[in-house]
Motif scaffolding. Structure first.
Motif, PDB file in Angstrom:
ATOM      1  N   ARG A 132       0.577  -0.615  -0.152  1.00 28.19           N
ATOM      2  CA  ARG A 132      -0.139   0.027   0.059  1.00 28.19           C
ATOM      3  C   ARG A 132       0.704   0.839   0.212  1.00 28.19           C
ATOM      4  N   ALA A 133       1.931   1.476   0.636  1.00 28.85           N
ATOM      5  CA  ALA A 133       3.049   2.374   0.694  1.00 28.85           C
ATOM      6  C   ALA A 133       3.576   2.005  -0.705  1.00 28.85           C
ATOM      7  N   ILE A 134       3.782   1.787  -1.370  1.00 26.72           N
ATOM      8  CA  ILE A 134       4.170   1.327  -2.731  1.00 26.72           C
ATOM      9  C   ILE A 134       3.718   1.772  -3.705  1.00 26.72           C
ATOM     10  N   THR A 135       2.557   2.006  -3.707  1.00 26.22           N
ATOM     11  CA  THR A 135       1.261   1.898  -4.923  1.00 26.22           C
ATOM     12  C   THR A 135       0.543   2.748  -4.476  1.00 26.22           C
ATOM     13  N   GLY A 136       0.270   3.007  -3.094  1.00 21.29           N
ATOM     14  CA  GLY A 136      -0.491   3.550  -2.498  1.00 21.29           C
ATOM     15  C   GLY A 136      -2.203   3.590  -2.937  1.00 21.29           C
ATOM     16  N   THR A 137      -2.877   2.120  -2.799  1.00 23.82           N
ATOM     17  CA  THR A 137      -3.653   1.578  -3.649  1.00 23.82           C
ATOM     18  C   THR A 137      -3.975   0.365  -2.571  1.00 23.82           C
ATOM     19  N   ARG A 138      -5.444   0.021  -2.273  1.00 21.42           N
ATOM     20  CA  ARG A 138      -4.897  -1.545  -1.456  1.00 21.42           C
ATOM     21  C   ARG A 138      -4.938  -2.346  -2.086  1.00 21.42           C
ATOM     22  N   TRP A 139      -3.867  -3.476  -1.783  1.00 24.45           N
ATOM     23  CA  TRP A 139      -3.264  -4.447  -2.332  1.00 24.45           C
ATOM     24  C   TRP A 139      -2.724  -5.629  -1.759  1.00 24.45           C
ATOM     25  N   SER A 140      -2.964  -6.803  -1.677  1.00 23.71           N
ATOM     26  CA  SER A 140      -2.773  -8.173  -0.819  1.00 23.71           C
ATOM     27  C   SER A 140      -0.849  -7.831  -1.015  1.00 23.71           C
ATOM     28  N   GLY A 141      -0.804  -8.093   0.249  1.00 23.66           N
ATOM     29  CA  GLY A 141       1.276  -8.381   0.271  1.00 23.66           C
ATOM     30  C   GLY A 141       1.754  -9.474  -1.087  1.00 23.66           C
ATOM     31  N   PRO A 142       0.866 -10.735  -0.377  1.00 26.83           N
ATOM     32  CA  PRO A 142       1.579 -12.039  -0.617  1.00 26.83           C
ATOM     33  C   PRO A 142       1.283 -11.482  -2.730  1.00 26.83           C
ATOM     34  N   ALA A 143      -0.027 -10.883  -2.845  1.00 31.82           N
ATOM     35  CA  ALA A 143       0.068 -10.177  -4.310  1.00 31.82           C
ATOM     36  C   ALA A 143       1.179  -9.862  -4.995  1.00 31.82           C
ATOM     37  N   PHE A 144       0.780  -8.925  -4.423  1.00 37.34           N
ATOM     38  CA  PHE A 144       2.329  -7.583  -4.813  1.00 37.34           C
ATOM     39  C   PHE A 144       2.898  -8.381  -5.104  1.00 37.34           C
ATOM     40  N   PHE A 145       4.145  -8.845  -4.491  1.00 38.75           N
ATOM     41  CA  PHE A 145       5.409  -9.987  -4.646  1.00 38.75           C
ATOM     42  C   PHE A 145       5.278 -11.263  -4.509  1.00 38.75           C
ATOM     43  N   GLY A 146       4.413 -11.646  -5.318  1.00 36.08           N
ATOM     44  CA  GLY A 146       4.337 -12.462  -6.129  1.00 36.08           C
ATOM     45  C   GLY A 146       4.589 -13.854  -5.208  1.00 36.08           C
ATOM     46  N   LEU A 147       3.888 -14.574  -4.051  1.00 34.24           N
ATOM     47  CA  LEU A 147       4.144 -14.976  -3.362  1.00 34.24           C
ATOM     48  C   LEU A 147       2.713 -15.348  -3.132  1.00 34.24           C
ATOM     49  N   LYS A 148       1.863 -15.139  -3.354  1.00 33.29           N
ATOM     50  CA  LYS A 148       0.261 -16.030  -3.857  1.00 33.29           C
ATOM     51  C   LYS A 148       0.265 -15.681  -6.017  1.00 33.29           C
ATOM     52  N   LYS A 149       0.194 -17.048  -6.093  1.00 38.50           N
ATOM     53  CA  LYS A 149       0.001 -17.757  -7.530  1.00 38.50           C
ATOM     54  C   LYS A 149      -0.903 -18.060  -7.327  1.00 38.50           C
ATOM     55  N   LYS A 150      -1.823 -17.760  -8.458  1.00 37.88           N
ATOM     56  CA  LYS A 150      -2.962 -18.706  -9.343  1.00 37.88           C
ATOM     57  C   LYS A 150      -3.409 -20.234  -9.832  1.00 37.88           C
ATOM     58  N   VAL A 151      -3.339 -21.797  -9.105  1.00 40.00           N
ATOM     59  CA  VAL A 151      -3.348 -22.607  -9.747  1.00 40.00           C
ATOM     60  C   VAL A 151      -3.623 -22.991 -10.339  1.00 40.00           C
ATOM     61  N   ALA A 152      -2.652 -23.722 -11.577  1.00 41.10           N
ATOM     62  CA  ALA A 152      -3.337 -23.509 -12.431  1.00 41.10           C
ATOM     63  C   ALA A 152      -4.553 -25.379 -12.776  1.00 41.10           C
ATOM     64  N   ALA A 153      -5.510 -25.139 -14.211  1.00 41.01           N
ATOM     65  CA  ALA A 153      -6.474 -25.911 -14.195  1.00 41.01           C
ATOM     66  C   ALA A 153      -6.462 -27.418 -13.868  1.00 41.01           C
TER      67      ALA A 153
END
Length: 136
Positions: free
Chosen positions: A115-136
């Motif tokens: 949030r400090a970097i972007t100025g908007t609400r983000w999921s921190g793990p998603a922003f830093f690549g720790l949260k990934k979508k699982v392939a179908a």
């Protein structure tokens, strides 16, 4: 020690001792909450560990796996996360004490840093690549 006695003893702890107990019990950074709420959270953690329940992190992971949509890798001690944003490279370090450090400061979570970097609400793990979508 009996769980009920252990939880009752939390009422007598000062704020500093509560924070120390949180770190000793969970091994994670102390959340920024009131002492009253920290006592409740600590009581929950104590019960989960002593009586065989799941920790909040385990419950979250199981929920994520059951939905099958995403998988989050928890930040580990010593981890360095690098993200480019707005033409600047941002490096976040997860300390051995599980404290998030960025830009010369300590932060409570990766989401606060995002949030400090972007100025908007983000999921921190998603922003830093720790949260990934699982392939179908």
């Amino acid at each position: 020690m009996d769980v009920e006695v252990e939880i009752a003893a939390l009422e007598k702890l000062t704020s500093d001792r509560l924070r120390q107990r949180w770190i000793a019990e969970t091994g994670s950074a102390v959340p920024r909450v009131s002492p009253k709420l920290l006592r409740l959270a600590l009581a929950w953690e104590i019960q989960a560990r002593r009586l065989g329940g799941h920790t909040r992190e385990t419950t979250r992971t199981l929920d994520q796996l059951s939905r099958g949509a995403t998988r989050t890798t928890p930040p580990a001690a010593g981890m360095r996360l690098v993200r480019e944003w707005g033409g600047r490279v941002h490096i976040v370090v997860i300390g051995e004490d599980q404290v998030v450090r960025w830009d010369g400061r300590e932060w409570n979570s990766l989401s606060e840093v995002a949030r400090a970097i972007t100025g908007t609400r983000w999921s921190g793990p998603a922003f830093f690549g720790l949260k990934k979508k699982v392939a179908a």
